[in-house]
Design a protein around this motif. Structure first.
Motif: not given
Length: 218
Positions: A14-21, A120-124, A145-151, A177-186
């Motif tokens: 329901a939230l308005p989101m301005a995701i750019n990452t 979007y900027k896309i990072y790992a 393809w990533f714009d940057g990675m942190v390993i 607040e402008e980022a969206l994180f995707i991970d399989d580990n809760k």
């Protein structure tokens, strides 16, 4: 925003989101990595395989290497602790490439669509040994393809430590607040949300695509 996320997915949508990452985890989100792929060849019974991975070459032990400990050091420590399992311990990293089973079906295509949209900027942000990461780069072109990675193996820190997330935010000037994180580990999702980073708990590509479309991101 993160506080609202914890109240349920309906509030999230329901939230308005301005995701750019967009921030992707790698293993089990984009890359099908799992010790089962190797140890299925070694143990004839799934119960034997599961016992070994739950008690000898455990996830906690592997994460120490993901956090920067040398593979050789980690291996020798485990062999010393469990000498009767030496052969099967040594193959964990000796045959590590056999734990890779290709890309996760459908997720690289979602990554490609997000990348090609130009929005979007896309990072790992990944828990991964610096030594085995070299093997992955040789097999998966989408890692370029990533714009940057942190390993984790390079930074000597790992999820779910808050300082690891903060490193990504600071290095690439990302507002949580402008980022969206995707991970399989809760566990890692909870840590990200506590830092104000919007998150999706990855189950499979179809579920991810549905959630991204619901958020008008894809």
């Amino acid at each position: 925003m993160a506080a609202l996320l914890n109240k349920g997915r309906a509030a999230f949508y329901a939230l308005p989101m301005a995701i750019n990452t967009i921030i992707f985890d790698l293993g089990a989100v984009l890359i099908d990595w799992h010790p089962h792929h190797l140890y299925n060849k070694i143990f004839t019974e799934p119960a034997q395989r599961d016992w070994f991975l739950e008690n000898i070459c455990t996830n906690d032990w592997n994460e120490e290497q993901d956090g920067g400990r040398a593979l050789a050091e980690g291996t020798e420590l485990r062999v010393k602790q469990f000498p009767e399992h030496e052969e099967n311990i040594r193959v964990f990293y000796g045959r590590w490439v056999e734990m890779l089973n290709g890309p996760i079906d459908g997720t690289p295509e979602i990554f490609r669509q997000l990348k090609e949209s130009g929005k979007y900027k896309i990072y790992a942000l990944s828990n991964w040994s610096a030594e085995t990461m070299e093997i992955a780069f040789s097999q998966f072109e989408f890692l370029d393809w990533f714009d940057g990675m942190v390993i984790s193996g390079l930074e000597k820190m790992r999820k779910p430590e808050p300082v690891f997330y903060q490193l990504l935010l600071d290095r690439y000037s990302i507002k949580p607040e402008e980022a969206l994180f995707i991970d399989d580990n809760k566990r890692n999702i909870i840590a990200a949300e506590k830092m104000g980073i919007n998150s999706i708990h990855f189950i499979n590509a179809a579920q991810l695509e549905k959630e991204l479309k619901s958020l008008d991101i894809l």
